[in-house]
Every structure is written in C-alpha cells, then in structure tokens.
Scaffold this motif. Structure first.
Motif, PDB file in Angstrom:
ATOM      1  N   ARG A  77       0.298  -1.212   0.248  1.00 13.58           N
ATOM      2  CA  ARG A  77      -0.316  -0.361   0.064  1.00 13.58           C
ATOM      3  C   ARG A  77       1.159   0.828   0.247  1.00 13.58           C
ATOM      4  NH1 ARG A  77      -3.884  -2.520   4.453  1.00 13.58           N
ATOM      5  NH2 ARG A  77      -5.243  -3.833   3.534  1.00 13.58           N
ATOM      6  N   ASP A  78       2.149   1.327   0.033  1.00 12.26           N
ATOM      7  CA  ASP A  78       3.439   2.203  -0.211  1.00 12.26           C
ATOM      8  C   ASP A  78       3.085   2.522   0.898  1.00 12.26           C
ATOM      9  OD1 ASP A  78       5.326   3.616  -1.028  1.00 12.26           O
ATOM     10  OD2 ASP A  78       4.539   5.483  -2.549  1.00 12.26           O
ATOM     11  N   ASN A  79       2.906   2.281   1.815  1.00 10.37           N
ATOM     12  CA  ASN A  79       2.684   3.070   3.667  1.00 10.37           C
ATOM     13  C   ASN A  79       3.502   2.175   4.241  1.00 10.37           C
ATOM     14  OD1 ASN A  79       1.521   4.183   5.378  1.00 10.37           O
ATOM     15  ND2 ASN A  79       0.412   3.169   5.868  1.00 10.37           N
ATOM     16  N   SER A  80       5.113   1.519   3.696  1.00 11.72           N
ATOM     17  CA  SER A  80       6.115   0.612   4.598  1.00 11.72           C
ATOM     18  C   SER A  80       7.012   1.458   6.325  1.00 11.72           C
ATOM     19  CB  SER A  80       7.508   0.601   3.756  1.00 11.72           C
ATOM     20  OG  SER A  80       6.868   0.493   2.501  1.00 11.72           O
ATOM     21  N   PHE A  81       6.693   3.048   6.125  1.00 10.39           N
ATOM     22  CA  PHE A  81       6.859   3.365   7.497  1.00 10.39           C
ATOM     23  C   PHE A  81       5.569   3.512   8.254  1.00 10.39           C
ATOM     24  CE2 PHE A  81      10.539   3.514   4.618  1.00 10.39           C
ATOM     25  CZ  PHE A  81      11.710   2.879   5.240  1.00 10.39           C
ATOM     26  N   CYS A  82       5.108   3.232   8.456  1.00  5.25           N
ATOM     27  CA  CYS A  82       4.056   3.262   9.625  1.00  5.25           C
ATOM     28  C   CYS A  82       4.005   2.834  10.918  1.00  5.25           C
ATOM     29  CB  CYS A  82       2.468   2.931   9.136  1.00  5.25           C
ATOM     30  SG  CYS A  82       2.961   1.257   8.844  1.00  5.25           S
ATOM     31  N   ILE A  83       3.204   3.425  11.563  1.00 10.90           N
ATOM     32  CA  ILE A  83       3.132   2.568  13.290  1.00 10.90           C
ATOM     33  C   ILE A  83       2.921   1.355  13.170  1.00 10.90           C
ATOM     34  CG2 ILE A  83       2.312   3.222  15.482  1.00 10.90           C
ATOM     35  CD1 ILE A  83       4.143   5.079  15.418  1.00 10.90           C
ATOM     36  N   LYS A  84       2.369   1.163  12.423  1.00 16.20           N
ATOM     37  CA  LYS A  84       1.371  -1.000  12.809  1.00 16.20           C
ATOM     38  C   LYS A  84       2.614  -1.232  12.666  1.00 16.20           C
ATOM     39  CE  LYS A  84      -1.787  -3.347  10.251  1.00 16.20           C
ATOM     40  NZ  LYS A  84      -2.743  -4.218   8.833  1.00 16.20           N
TER      41      LYS A  84
END
Length: 159
Positions: A77-84
């Motif tokens: 989702r192009d969200n590599s650097f997330c808190i999750k």
C-alpha cells in the motif's frame, strides 16, 4: 523494485516459509524422531515429549508469519513506514525472544530429566542464538520504522 512487486515477493517468501515449516514440523521431525526411537529403543520414551515440545515452538513462528504478512500488505500500500509496521516488528521481536527463551528452558529441562543429549543441547544453543539475533534485529527495525513514521507524520503536518 516497485512496492507492489516487493509486497508480492515478500508474501511468496512468507508462503514458502510457512510451507517449509509444515514439512519440517509435521513430516521431517516425526520421521526423524521415529528413526531415532527405532535405532535407540532406550530413548523411545522421549519421542512424544520432544515432538510436542517442538510443535509448541512452531506456534510463535506461525504467528510471526501473520505479522510478516501484515507488514508486506502495508508495503504494498506504499505505507512502509507506519506505526502499524513498527508494532508488528516489535511483536515479532517479542515472539522471537519468547520462543528462544522457551526453547532454551525446554532443552535445559529435558537435559536435567535425562531426555536430552549434551550434544543436542549445544546445538540447540545455536538455535537459541539465532532466535535471539532475530529478536534483536526485529527490535532495531521496529525502532527505526517507528522513528521514520513519526518523522513522516511531522512532515505531513508541515506546510
């Protein structure tokens, strides 16, 4: 490599690891244990306790694969650097550390119950070291991903 491709490759690797684990835990280890019990009948009583112990060590490994799948999905989702992802990596670190401690404690217990050979115990120490290394690496990655996620959040709020 694009995010979608990377996510797909990571998911294939996770599926491969899961399949390899099933083969090892439910085919190789029972056959190998049966062969050892047949070759050394004086240790046949150790077959089921060891097999159940090894199966219990597989549980955190498969939970880790679920967290890995979650990380791969976020990468897609192009969200590599997330808190999750930081939380998932922290959970992987905790599972790896817990599994290493459990594996070591089980080997020590079996050694004291005369159900373990000292050479097997020494070999298991390498496995414990490997599990500890995974725990440390996942904890470091969790910290870095968390810092990057916080930095990204700050930059998103900047005009």
């Amino acid at each position: 490599m694009e995010q979608q491709t990377l996510s797909f490759v990571l998911k294939l690797v996770l599926i491969g690891l899961g399949a390899a684990g099933i083969v090892i835990y439910f085919f190789v280890l029972p056959i190998l244990g049966g062969d050892i019990a047949a070759a050394y009948p004086e240790f046949a009583y150790c077959y089921w306790p060891w097999l159940l112990f090894l199966w219990l060590t597989a549980i955190p490994c498969y939970i880790t694969l679920v967290f890995g799948w979650s990380i791969a999905t976020e990468i897609g989702r192009d969200n590599s650097f997330c808190i999750k992802n930081a939380v998932s990596l922290r959970n992987i670190a905790l599972l790896a550390a817990g599994d290493a401690v459990f594996f070591f404690a089980g080997n020590v217990l079996y050694l004291f119950l005369n159900m373990n050979h000292p050479a097997v115990f020494l070999f298991s120490c390498f496995i414990v070291f490997f599990g500890t290394a995974i725990a440390v690496a996942a904890a470091c990655l969790s910290h870095l991903v968390y810092k990057a996620a916080k930095l990204r959040e700050e930059n998103d709020l900047t005009i």
